[in-house]
Each structure stands twice: as structure tokens, then as C-alpha cells.
Scaffold this motif. Structure first.
Motif, PDB file in Angstrom:
ATOM      1  N   TRP A   6       0.811  -1.221   0.000  1.00 54.93           N
ATOM      2  CA  TRP A   6       0.000   0.000   0.000  1.00 54.93           C
ATOM      3  C   TRP A   6       0.842   1.268   0.000  1.00 54.93           C
ATOM      4  O   TRP A   6       0.309   2.371  -0.195  1.00 54.93           O
ATOM      5  N   SER A   8       3.290   2.598  -1.994  1.00 58.02           N
ATOM      6  CA  SER A   8       3.369   3.387  -3.224  1.00 58.02           C
ATOM      7  C   SER A   8       2.039   4.068  -3.566  1.00 58.02           C
ATOM      8  O   SER A   8       2.028   5.283  -3.829  1.00 58.02           O
ATOM      9  N   PRO A   9       0.904   3.356  -3.555  1.00 63.66           N
ATOM     10  CA  PRO A   9      -0.363   4.054  -3.813  1.00 63.66           C
ATOM     11  C   PRO A   9      -0.645   5.169  -2.812  1.00 63.66           C
ATOM     12  O   PRO A   9      -1.194   6.215  -3.177  1.00 63.66           O
ATOM     13  N   LEU A  10      -0.259   4.962  -1.540  1.00 65.93           N
ATOM     14  CA  LEU A  10      -0.502   5.992  -0.526  1.00 65.93           C
ATOM     15  C   LEU A  10       0.288   7.260  -0.830  1.00 65.93           C
ATOM     16  O   LEU A  10      -0.262   8.364  -0.837  1.00 65.93           O
ATOM     17  N   CYS A  12       1.639   8.168  -3.668  1.00 63.80           N
ATOM     18  CA  CYS A  12       1.166   8.774  -4.919  1.00 63.80           C
ATOM     19  C   CYS A  12      -0.145   9.522  -4.707  1.00 63.80           C
ATOM     20  O   CYS A  12      -0.369  10.597  -5.286  1.00 63.80           O
ATOM     21  N   GLY A  13      -1.030   8.967  -3.867  1.00 61.15           N
ATOM     22  CA  GLY A  13      -2.282   9.645  -3.568  1.00 61.15           C
ATOM     23  C   GLY A  13      -2.064  10.958  -2.839  1.00 61.15           C
ATOM     24  O   GLY A  13      -2.726  11.970  -3.148  1.00 61.15           O
ATOM     25  N   VAL A  40      -0.135   7.589 -12.043  1.00 61.93           N
ATOM     26  CA  VAL A  40      -0.846   6.347 -12.377  1.00 61.93           C
ATOM     27  C   VAL A  40       0.140   5.281 -12.828  1.00 61.93           C
ATOM     28  O   VAL A  40       0.061   4.107 -12.417  1.00 61.93           O
ATOM     29  N   VAL A  43       2.038   3.689  -9.819  1.00 59.44           N
ATOM     30  CA  VAL A  43       1.261   2.702  -9.070  1.00 59.44           C
ATOM     31  C   VAL A  43       1.209   1.382  -9.831  1.00 59.44           C
ATOM     32  O   VAL A  43       1.407   0.306  -9.262  1.00 59.44           O
ATOM     33  N   ALA A  44       0.955   1.464 -11.152  1.00 60.39           N
ATOM     34  CA  ALA A  44       0.908   0.242 -11.961  1.00 60.39           C
ATOM     35  C   ALA A  44       2.263  -0.444 -11.997  1.00 60.39           C
ATOM     36  O   ALA A  44       2.364  -1.676 -11.903  1.00 60.39           O
ATOM     37  N   ASP A  46       4.614  -0.366  -9.730  1.00 65.60           N
ATOM     38  CA  ASP A  46       4.898  -0.986  -8.447  1.00 65.60           C
ATOM     39  C   ASP A  46       4.209  -2.349  -8.330  1.00 65.60           C
ATOM     40  O   ASP A  46       4.779  -3.298  -7.789  1.00 65.60           O
ATOM     41  N   ALA A  47       2.987  -2.452  -8.844  1.00 65.96           N
ATOM     42  CA  ALA A  47       2.274  -3.730  -8.807  1.00 65.96           C
ATOM     43  C   ALA A  47       2.993  -4.774  -9.657  1.00 65.96           C
ATOM     44  O   ALA A  47       3.156  -5.932  -9.250  1.00 65.96           O
TER      45      ALA A  47
END
Length: 349
Positions: A6, A8-10, A12-13, A40, A43-44, A46-47
Motif C-alpha cells: 500500500w 506506493s499508492p498511498l 502517490c495519492g 498512475v 502505481v501500476a 509498483d504492482a
């Protein structure tokens, strides 16, 4: 899969919220297409990196994933540069911390520290080119110092996450291998005892011991794969207790519960049965009820039990595992031993 997916998305958000506010309010100039598109893509990316790292760790794809991770890290760093220059608030510089953090799980601490130092050197050069006289600006010097502290914290955070993951795997190996080796030992002793009296019973015990050994190997593979395949608690308990002849009763609807909760209950049953075989009598009963609000597991034997102060690594690890899903563990000894585990349905996934 890397710990803390979580993060990286955090970040980036947060950058999107702060940078977007700065751009819309006129506090800074945001170049919207590279700014939003870069976030965007990060996030992609990182996944994808998390899946590739998992493939490399399992050794399922040879040397290739390592070099793909090198390229992925370079692309990630490039995207962070793009987002940082497109962000008018300056907040995007925090995303540079993702680079050494991600590198840690793919290549280790030394490489992560080296990458962190390289990122700091890049920021110094960037300040030198874009902000003449930045060394006399308290704000820019403070930003650089805080970033250095952030690199240290990112590496420490990665160390803690990796340690937590190692502890989880250690508990899995102990709970699974420990149970099956105990079963193999008991079954081989049974085969030796009945070798002269009843060859059929001895042969059956040896076959059950082989089955337990095969199940131990499967448990190792399951732990390393982080149990990605669908898990069925009732079926797993039947396979677990079959060679030992323990009674198993499963009621309720286990589909209401997250996989991590069902796995925690399974490991609890393993630990309870292992202790029952070690310290208890020949009769072991396992009951599980998955109710609408909570799941309750009980492992009961009719042996002599053990003193509470003799609680070992297995039970301590079990308490930690069950606490992570919001549950409780109770062990009572008297005319036998009873292990009771209660886990709420809405436990953390």
C-alpha cells in the motif's frame, strides 16, 4: 510479493492531492498530463514489480526477473523525475524514497543504501541547475536534509517489513513442518511396535508416515508461495488429521471469512494437534464453527497436559499469529488439554 504493497499508492495519492490543490489554487504550476499520468504509471509499475520480485524469489523464472527488476527500477526513477518536474508543489520529491525502498526487497540493504545516496546526489545536481544559490536557502537545504533522513527511514522501514515477513514464514515452517515431523515420528514408532504383532498395522503406519512427509513438503511449497491458491479450511483439516485418526467436526460457513483468518485457524489446529501428540493421550478432537460473527476452533485431548510456564515457541508464535487477525487464544490444562481459538469475522485481510 513485497511487504507494504500500500505504500506506493498511498504516497502517490498524497502527492496527487497536494500537487492538485497547489495547481488548482494557483500556489504552483502543475503540468497535468505528465503529473497525473506519471502517478498512475508509478502505481501500476509498483504492482508489476511486486509480482516480478515474487517470481524471482521463488526461482520460477531463472535469472530473467532480476534484470527485469533492474530495468523496472530505472523506469520507476525516470517516472519520479517526470512527476517531480511536473508538480508545482514540490511534494513529489518524496516519491524518490520509493526507489531505495523497492530496491531493498529486490537486491538487499547495501544496494538500497547506494541507490539512496545516488538519489540524494541527483537532487543536489538538480537543485544546482534549477535553483541558483540554493545552498543559501534554508528551505532547500532543509528539504535535502529531510530527504536524507527519509532515505534512512525508508531502509529501516524495509528492514522491519522484511523481518516481519521472515517471522511469518518462520511460523509457517515451524507450524507445518513441526506438526508433520511429529506425526511421522509417532507413526514410525507405531510401525516398530506392531512390526512383529501385526504386519498390516505396521505397513499402514508406514504409509501414513509417508503421507505426512509428503504433506510436509507441500506445506513448505505452500508457505513459500504465500498460499496463493484458494484455501478450504475443512478439507485442509481432514487431510491434516487423517493419518493420526483424530475426530474433526466443521460447521458453519467458512466462505464468510478471509483467507488469512482461515489459515490462522489451520495453523492453530496444527499447533494444537502437535502438542496433543507430544504431551497428550491417544484421543484428539478438533471442532471448528464458522459463525456469522466469529469463528471458534477447539483442539481437545485426554492426556496429562503440560504446565503453562512451559509454553514454547510454537504457542507463542500462535498467539502472535492469532493476534494479527484480531483473535484470542486460550489454553487450559487439567484432565487433558483444551486449546481454544476465537477469531472475529471482520479480521484484517
Amino acid at each position: 510479493m513485497r511487504p507494504l504493497p500500500w505504500l506506493s499508492p498511498l504516497l502517490c495519492g498524497v502527492v496527487l492531492a497536494v500537487g492538485g490543490y497547489a495547481g488548482l489554487s494557483g500556489l504552483g504550476e502543475a503540468r497535468w498530463v505528465p503529473f497525473v499520468g506519471g502517478l498512475v504509471a508509478l502505481v501500476a509499475l509498483d504492482a508489476v514489480g511486486s509480482r516480478w520480485a515474487g517470481s524471482w524469489e521463488r526461482g520460477s523464472a531463472g535469472v530473467g526477473p532480476r534484470w527485469r527488476l533492474v530495468g523496472l527500477t530505472a523506469v520507476q526513477a525516470g517516472l519520479v523525475v517526470v512527476v517531480a518536474f511536473a508538480d508545482g508543489s514540490g511534494m513529489a520529491r518524496v516519491l524518490f524514497l520509493l526507489v531505495p525502498f523497492g530496491v531493498y526487497f529486490a537486491f538487499g540493504r547495501v544496494v538500497a543504501v547506494g541507490v539512496g545516496v545516488a538519489v540524494m546526489a541527483f537532487l543536489v545536481v538538480a537543485f544546482q541547475v534549477t535553483v541558483p544559490g540554493w545552498t543559501r536557502s534554508v528551505g532547500h537545504v532543509s528539504d535535502l536534509v529531510m530527504f536524507g533522513i527519509g532515505v534512512v527511514l525508508a531502509v529501516v522501514m524495509a528492514e522491519m517489513a522484511a523481518a516481519g515477513e521472515r517471522n511469518r514464514v518462520a511460523r509457517d515452517v515451524h507450524d507445518g513442518i513441526g506438526h508433520h515431523l511429529t506425526a511421522v515420528s509417532v507413526l514410525l514408532e507405531k510401525a516398530v511396535a506392531f512390526r512383529q504383532q501385526d504386519a498390516e498395522v505396521a505397513d499402514r503406519a508406514i504409509e501414513d508416515a509417508r503421507q505426512s512427509a509428503r504433506q510436509a513438503l507441500e506445506d513448505v511449497r505452500t508457505s513459500v508461495r504465500a498460499l496463493r491458491e484458494p484455501f478450504r479450511l475443512g478439507d485442509a483439516l481432514v487431510r491434516l488429521t487423517g493419518p493420526l485418526g483424530a475426530d474433526v467436526t466443521c460447521t458453519g460457513d467458512e466462505s464468510r471469512y478471509a483467507t488469512n483468518v482461515l489459515l490462522a485457524l489451520y495453523r492453530a489446529a496444527q499447533e494444537g494437534i502437535t502438542n496433543a501428540v507430544r504431551h497428550g493421550g491417544p484421543d484428539v478432537t478438533v471442532t471448528v464453527h464458522c459463525g456469522p460473527r466469529e469463528a471458534r476452533l477447539a483442539v481437545i485431548d485426554n492426556g496429562s497436559g503440560f504446565a503453562p510456564e512451559r509454553e514454547g515457541f510454537g504457542l507463542r508464535g500462535l498467539r502472535e499469529r492469532i493476534a494479527q487477525v484480531g483473535g484470542t487464544v486460550d489454553v487450559t490444562c487439567g484432565a487433558g488439554t483444551r486449546l481454544t481459538v476465537v477469531v472475529p469475522r471482520r479480521a484484517a485481510a
